[in-house]
Design a protein around this motif. Structure first.
Motif, PDB file in Angstrom:
ATOM      1  N   THR A 182       6.679  49.677  -9.108  1.00  0.00           N
ATOM      2  CA  THR A 182       7.985  49.344  -8.546  1.00  0.00           C
ATOM      3  C   THR A 182       7.789  48.233  -7.531  1.00  0.00           C
ATOM      4  OG1 THR A 182       9.968  50.217  -7.476  1.00  0.00           O
ATOM      5  CG2 THR A 182       7.876  51.108  -6.727  1.00  0.00           C
ATOM      6  N   HIS A 183       8.848  47.504  -7.274  1.00  0.00           N
ATOM      7  CA  HIS A 183       8.765  46.364  -6.372  1.00  0.00           C
ATOM      8  C   HIS A 183      10.034  46.284  -5.550  1.00  0.00           C
ATOM      9  CE1 HIS A 183       9.559  41.976  -5.598  1.00  0.00           C
ATOM     10  NE2 HIS A 183       8.434  42.187  -4.956  1.00  0.00           N
ATOM     11  N   GLY A 184       9.861  46.057  -4.262  1.00  0.00           N
ATOM     12  CA  GLY A 184      11.013  45.916  -3.396  1.00  0.00           C
ATOM     13  C   GLY A 184      10.581  45.747  -1.960  1.00  0.00           C
ATOM     14  N   ASN A 185      11.470  45.239  -1.128  1.00  0.00           N
ATOM     15  CA  ASN A 185      11.188  45.007   0.293  1.00  0.00           C
ATOM     16  C   ASN A 185       9.906  44.200   0.503  1.00  0.00           C
ATOM     17  OD1 ASN A 185      13.393  46.549   0.782  1.00  0.00           O
ATOM     18  ND2 ASN A 185      12.288  48.311   1.578  1.00  0.00           N
ATOM     19  N   GLY A 186       9.555  43.418  -0.500  1.00  0.00           N
ATOM     20  CA  GLY A 186       8.357  42.594  -0.350  1.00  0.00           C
ATOM     21  C   GLY A 186       7.055  43.316  -0.646  1.00  0.00           C
ATOM     22  N   TYR A 187       7.128  44.504  -1.235  1.00  0.00           N
ATOM     23  CA  TYR A 187       5.922  45.266  -1.569  1.00  0.00           C
ATOM     24  C   TYR A 187       5.878  45.527  -3.066  1.00  0.00           C
ATOM     25  CZ  TYR A 187       5.321  46.332   3.388  1.00  0.00           C
ATOM     26  OH  TYR A 187       5.122  46.236   4.733  1.00  0.00           O
ATOM     27  N   LEU A 188       4.666  45.589  -3.593  1.00  0.00           N
ATOM     28  CA  LEU A 188       4.448  46.040  -4.970  1.00  0.00           C
ATOM     29  C   LEU A 188       3.708  47.371  -4.896  1.00  0.00           C
ATOM     30  CD1 LEU A 188       4.422  45.464  -8.081  1.00  0.00           C
ATOM     31  CD2 LEU A 188       2.143  44.508  -7.738  1.00  0.00           C
ATOM     32  N   VAL A 189       4.230  48.364  -5.591  1.00  0.00           N
ATOM     33  CA  VAL A 189       3.588  49.676  -5.640  1.00  0.00           C
ATOM     34  C   VAL A 189       3.178  49.939  -7.084  1.00  0.00           C
ATOM     35  CG1 VAL A 189       3.813  52.136  -5.147  1.00  0.00           C
ATOM     36  CG2 VAL A 189       5.042  50.483  -3.750  1.00  0.00           C
ATOM     37  N   VAL A 190       1.936  50.303  -7.287  1.00  0.00           N
ATOM     38  CA  VAL A 190       1.391  50.481  -8.627  1.00  0.00           C
ATOM     39  C   VAL A 190       0.716  51.836  -8.715  1.00  0.00           C
ATOM     40  CG1 VAL A 190      -0.354  49.634 -10.216  1.00  0.00           C
ATOM     41  CG2 VAL A 190       0.991  48.019  -8.923  1.00  0.00           C
ATOM     42  N   ARG A 191       0.959  52.537  -9.825  1.00  0.00           N
ATOM     43  CA  ARG A 191       0.309  53.843 -10.011  1.00  0.00           C
ATOM     44  C   ARG A 191      -0.401  53.854 -11.360  1.00  0.00           C
ATOM     45  NH1 ARG A 191       4.556  58.116 -10.837  1.00  0.00           N
ATOM     46  NH2 ARG A 191       4.319  57.349 -12.957  1.00  0.00           N
ATOM     47  N   GLN A 192      -1.563  54.479 -11.397  1.00  0.00           N
ATOM     48  CA  GLN A 192      -2.304  54.596 -12.655  1.00  0.00           C
ATOM     49  C   GLN A 192      -3.309  55.734 -12.561  1.00  0.00           C
ATOM     50  OE1 GLN A 192      -5.139  51.379 -13.298  1.00  0.00           O
ATOM     51  NE2 GLN A 192      -4.846  50.774 -11.186  1.00  0.00           N
ATOM     52  N   GLY A 193      -3.826  56.130 -13.718  1.00  0.00           N
ATOM     53  CA  GLY A 193      -4.889  57.140 -13.759  1.00  0.00           C
ATOM     54  C   GLY A 193      -4.356  58.533 -14.023  1.00  0.00           C
ATOM     55  N   PRO A 194      -4.624  59.076 -15.215  1.00  0.00           N
ATOM     56  CA  PRO A 194      -4.128  60.421 -15.522  1.00  0.00           C
ATOM     57  C   PRO A 194      -4.916  61.514 -14.805  1.00  0.00           C
ATOM     58  CG  PRO A 194      -5.422  59.573 -17.344  1.00  0.00           C
ATOM     59  CD  PRO A 194      -5.342  58.480 -16.339  1.00  0.00           C
ATOM     60  N   ILE A 195      -6.187  61.282 -14.538  1.00  0.00           N
ATOM     61  CA  ILE A 195      -7.014  62.300 -13.869  1.00  0.00           C
ATOM     62  C   ILE A 195      -7.209  61.903 -12.407  1.00  0.00           C
ATOM     63  CG2 ILE A 195      -9.266  63.419 -13.833  1.00  0.00           C
ATOM     64  CD1 ILE A 195      -9.333  63.026 -16.882  1.00  0.00           C
ATOM     65  N   GLY A 196      -7.857  60.775 -12.207  1.00  0.00           N
ATOM     66  CA  GLY A 196      -7.964  60.251 -10.850  1.00  0.00           C
ATOM     67  C   GLY A 196      -6.789  59.332 -10.601  1.00  0.00           C
ATOM     68  N   ARG A 197      -5.704  59.899 -10.085  1.00  0.00           N
ATOM     69  CA  ARG A 197      -4.486  59.097  -9.925  1.00  0.00           C
ATOM     70  C   ARG A 197      -4.603  58.234  -8.675  1.00  0.00           C
ATOM     71  NH1 ARG A 197       0.704  62.512  -9.867  1.00  0.00           N
ATOM     72  NH2 ARG A 197       0.089  62.784 -12.037  1.00  0.00           N
ATOM     73  N   VAL A 198      -4.304  56.943  -8.833  1.00  0.00           N
ATOM     74  CA  VAL A 198      -4.384  56.004  -7.709  1.00  0.00           C
ATOM     75  C   VAL A 198      -3.035  55.304  -7.570  1.00  0.00           C
ATOM     76  CG1 VAL A 198      -5.551  53.994  -6.745  1.00  0.00           C
ATOM     77  CG2 VAL A 198      -6.833  55.609  -8.149  1.00  0.00           C
ATOM     78  N   THR A 199      -2.466  55.383  -6.382  1.00  0.00           N
ATOM     79  CA  THR A 199      -1.232  54.652  -6.097  1.00  0.00           C
ATOM     80  C   THR A 199      -1.570  53.592  -5.063  1.00  0.00           C
ATOM     81  OG1 THR A 199       0.013  56.683  -6.460  1.00  0.00           O
ATOM     82  CG2 THR A 199       1.168  54.865  -5.384  1.00  0.00           C
ATOM     83  N   SER A 200      -1.396  52.329  -5.445  1.00  0.00           N
ATOM     84  CA  SER A 200      -1.751  51.218  -4.564  1.00  0.00           C
ATOM     85  C   SER A 200      -0.497  50.515  -4.082  1.00  0.00           C
ATOM     86  CB  SER A 200      -2.630  50.206  -5.300  1.00  0.00           C
ATOM     87  OG  SER A 200      -3.805  50.826  -5.770  1.00  0.00           O
ATOM     88  N   VAL A 201      -0.510  50.148  -2.821  1.00  0.00           N
ATOM     89  CA  VAL A 201       0.616  49.426  -2.228  1.00  0.00           C
ATOM     90  C   VAL A 201       0.081  48.116  -1.687  1.00  0.00           C
ATOM     91  CG1 VAL A 201       2.490  49.526  -0.543  1.00  0.00           C
ATOM     92  CG2 VAL A 201       1.583  51.644  -1.525  1.00  0.00           C
ATOM     93  N   VAL A 202       0.728  47.020  -2.055  1.00  0.00           N
ATOM     94  CA  VAL A 202       0.279  45.716  -1.566  1.00  0.00           C
ATOM     95  C   VAL A 202       1.508  44.896  -1.175  1.00  0.00           C
ATOM     96  CG1 VAL A 202       0.164  44.741  -3.907  1.00  0.00           C
ATOM     97  CG2 VAL A 202      -1.138  43.695  -2.095  1.00  0.00           C
ATOM     98  N   PRO A 203       1.498  44.314   0.022  1.00  0.00           N
ATOM     99  CA  PRO A 203       2.608  43.433   0.392  1.00  0.00           C
ATOM    100  C   PRO A 203       2.481  42.113  -0.361  1.00  0.00           C
ATOM    101  CG  PRO A 203       1.288  44.086   2.330  1.00  0.00           C
ATOM    102  CD  PRO A 203       0.501  44.430   1.118  1.00  0.00           C
ATOM    103  N   ALA A 204       3.591  41.627  -0.897  1.00  0.00           N
ATOM    104  CA  ALA A 204       3.532  40.343  -1.610  1.00  0.00           C
ATOM    105  C   ALA A 204       3.055  39.239  -0.683  1.00  0.00           C
ATOM    106  CB  ALA A 204       4.914  40.005  -2.163  1.00  0.00           C
ATOM    107  N   ALA A 205       3.342  39.379   0.593  1.00  0.00           N
ATOM    108  CA  ALA A 205       2.945  38.339   1.542  1.00  0.00           C
ATOM    109  C   ALA A 205       1.436  38.234   1.683  1.00  0.00           C
ATOM    110  CB  ALA A 205       3.568  38.624   2.910  1.00  0.00           C
ATOM    111  N   LYS A 206       0.696  39.230   1.201  1.00  0.00           N
ATOM    112  CA  LYS A 206      -0.761  39.192   1.294  1.00  0.00           C
ATOM    113  C   LYS A 206      -1.403  38.664   0.018  1.00  0.00           C
ATOM    114  CE  LYS A 206      -1.297  40.771   5.447  1.00  0.00           C
ATOM    115  NZ  LYS A 206      -1.776  39.819   6.470  1.00  0.00           N
ATOM    116  N   ALA A 207      -0.598  38.332  -0.983  1.00  0.00           N
ATOM    117  CA  ALA A 207      -1.166  37.871  -2.255  1.00  0.00           C
ATOM    118  C   ALA A 207      -1.840  36.519  -2.063  1.00  0.00           C
ATOM    119  CB  ALA A 207      -0.072  37.770  -3.305  1.00  0.00           C
TER     120      ALA A 207
END
Lengths: 489, 163
Positions: A402-427
């Motif tokens: 999902t993306h909004g407020n200048g952040y990208l949030v990404v989720r993956q991994g069926p067993i080891g689930r990882v949710t990463s948040v990154v500000p677009a301003a840091k790209a």
């Protein structure tokens, strides 16, 4: 606190830089595990004089080296000079400082010493400047002064004289600490166990497959199974002790300008990174953590890129709500930016194909072996195919972004689930990457490269969505102030 | 390489020639080695049924064909686009990657020239950010333009803290 002040530290080619603590050679010698090991082996093999000679030569060499290691801090630069024959002078300006860490092992604590490690975003392996070692109070004051000076540099306030550095009022230690999370020794031990999942999985698999190997090969299987069962007990115990010792007494705090982690029962660490240097935050939930509704949180800075452990603050085992609370406290705008968008149906088809094709090939090969070796049990390998089908579905269900407020949030991994948040301003850069198989299904991976180690990766997006998102993120990176306006979905 | 347009641009056609020559040199070296090994093994093996050098020759022809195809395919899938704020480029034959880099993230710029580049008067430009996982590499810029391109990039990098 630095003897050469209130005058600024002279230029590096002049005398006037300070020496490290007089006991630092002893602490360095104690940290030379290989030397001590060699001395012990030498003593065992050749007599006590070998041990004395090795330890003596080591301490003499380190003491001579100590005479040539000098450091200074003038409020704007950290300077470190070293080398007897080949002299090296390293200067790091405070506006480039990413992280300042204090490390103490048990010898440091006995001697009242601390290592101060100053990191920039240079990409070098390890700390840019490592002062090994200073007195404990001196090290802590230096760390606070560097962070206060960096905060001033960030806001454009310059000290009028060196004494003003002692009274920081911009970020740094002038602000009260807000405790974001604490971790008991029990939670730290649980974190250690959950980090040992690979060993546990390997042991479990060996314990399960041991009798099967015995059935097929005729020997060795029982020994494998017994060894694996012992490992199943020993691995969690060792991992729990390691986790408790490493992360015991853990406190994560925040001031206006920095986030800071203090932890460790034997080797204590005090790691601080400026808040505006935080590049990405990840919540990691493997099966064991999910069982206890817990998560690991990793806060990534742009420290030395060659060493991932030096680029992050990690809390390995927090209640999930607490972990989300940490994220909320650091980046409140990254919360509640909309539901996760699932991966498209094409990604489900691809995942199922990927996770059934290999098991099917493996099962076919196992069937041939079963016929040739008269081992019908191997035909059971066909059970992997429906398992792969299910796992492919699980892989797909875990994907989301999902993306909004200048952040990208990404989720993956069926067993080891990882949710990463990154500000677009840091790209730093944004990449869209496709393999021939992904192009066949109209899919692509999106990478957001941030300063420091690694990238945040959104897998299996529809190609058009990946390109569109790359454009939005790049635009936000160019114009960070407009991040809210460009938010969508 | 034009800096006054924000359209996608292919690489300089001279790059294709340079890549073909480079790949052909490599393919010929591989082919000669294959032919040599094939002939040597034929001479040492009396029961060899195929004419000496045939397998090596076939491998050499295949290597040369792949070399020519690879250069053309790599060139065909390469494009770069400059605008006022950054650079966007795409490359790759099997795994294709499109990278967008804002100029203000720039940490430093390198120029590179291999022997084949020099023979065709070309220079490569490599743009680095603070992210070690990715760099923007633009090969085959006309050597007479490289200073202008580098200046264009550096001027737009500005002096903000890009981390």
């Amino acid at each position: 606190m630095i003897p050469s002040r209130p005058q600024l530290v002279p230029a590096p080619d002049e005398e006037g830089l300070d020496r490290l603590h007089p006991l630092s050679p002893v602490a360095l010698a104690a940290s030379q595990v290989q030397v001590l090991g060699g001395a012990a082996v030498g003593g065992f093999a050749g007599g006590w004089w070998v041990t004395v000679a090795v330890v003596g030569v080591t301490i003499v060499a380190l003491t001579i080296g100590h005479r040539f290691r000098r450091w200074g801090f003038d409020g704007e630069r950290v300077i470190y000079r070293s080398g007897m024959f080949q002299r090296s002078v390293r200067t790091l300006t405070v506006d480039r400082v990413q992280q300042v860490d204090l490390h103490q092992n048990i010898v440091h604590r006995m001697l009242g010493l601390v290592d101060v490690r100053v990191e920039s975003a240079s990409g070098a392996s390890g700390a840019d400047i490592a002062l090994q070692a200073l007195g404990e109070d001196q090290g802590r004051t230096l760390r606070d002064e560097i962070l206060a000076a960096r905060a001033r540099a960030a806001t454009g306030v310059r000290p009028t004289n060196a004494d003003s550095l002692m009274a920081p009022d911009v970020g740094g230690d002038g602000d009260p600490d807000v405790v974001l999370a604490t971790m008991s020794a029990g939670h730290a031990a649980a974190g250690g166990v959950s980090d040992a999942r690979d060993l546990l999985l390997g042991s479990s698999a060996a314990a399960f497959l041991g009798p099967l190997v015995e059935d097929v090969a005729g020997s060795g299987g029982a020994a494998l199974a017994i060894g694996a069962l012992v490992a199943l007990v020993a691995v969690p115990a060792v991992a729990a002790i390691t986790g408790a010792v490493r992360y015991g007494d853990y406190t994560l705090t925040r001031t206006t300008g920095e986030v800071r982690a203090r932890y460790g029962l034997l080797n204590t660490r005090d790691e601080a990174t400026p808040l505006h240097r935080v590049q990405a935050i990840a919540l990691r939930e493997n099966l064991l953590r999910r069982l206890f509704d817990a998560a690991e949180i990793r806060i990534r800075s742009a420290g030395s890129a060659g060493q991932e452990s030096a680029t992050r603050l990690t809390a390995p085992f927090l209640p999930r709500d607490t972990a989300i609370g940490v994220l909320t406290a650091l980046w409140p705008d990254a919360i509640d930016i909309g539901p996760m968008q699932p991966a498209p149906v094409a990604a489900l088809r691809r995942a199922r194909f990927r996770w059934t094709a290999w098991p099917a090939a493996l099962a076919a090969a196992a069937t041939l072996v079963a016929v040739a070796a008269d081992a019908p049990a191997l035909v059971a390998a066909w059970l992997l195919v429906p398992l792969g089908w299910w796992f492919g579905g699980a892989v797909h269900r875990a994907l989301g972004h999902t993306h909004g407020n200048g952040y990208l949030v990404v989720r993956q991994g069926p067993i080891g689930r990882v949710t990463s948040v990154v500000p677009a301003a840091k790209a730093q850069t944004v990449r869209v990457r496709t393999t021939p198989f992904q192009r066949r299904w109209g899919l692509a991976d999106l990478y957001v490269d941030v300063a420091g180690t690694g990238a945040v990766r959104a897998r299996e997006l529809p190609y058009e969505r990946a390109v569109e998102l790359a454009g939005v993120l790049s635009e936000t990176a160019r114009h960070p102030g407009a991040s809210r306006a460009s938010s969508e979905r | 390489m034009r800096l006054d347009t924000s359209e996608r641009q292919p690489l300089d056609p001279a790059v294709l020639r340079a890549w073909r020559v480079r790949n052909l040199v490599v393919a010929c070296a591989i082919g000669l080695a294959a032919i040599g090994i094939d002939i040597a093994s034929s001479l040492s093996d009396d029961g060899h049924s195929l004419p000496p050098g045939l397998v090596g020759g076939i491998l050499s022809a295949a290597a040369i064909a792949v070399a020519i195809w690879h250069a053309s395919a790599a060139y065909r899938h390469w494009w770069v686009r400059f605008d006022a704020h950054g650079v966007e480029l795409e490359r790759g034959i099997l795994v294709r990657t499109r990278t967008t880099m804002p100029f203000f993230r720039l940490q430093h710029v390198d120029t590179t020239e291999g022997p084949f580049d020099r023979a065709f008067g070309l220079t490569g430009l490599v743009l680095y950010t603070a992210a070690p996982s990715e760099k923007a590499e633009i090969p085959g810029i006309d050597g007479t333009l490289i200073d202008a391109v580098r200046q264009h990039v550096v001027e737009r990098a500005g002096n903000l803290d890009a981390v």
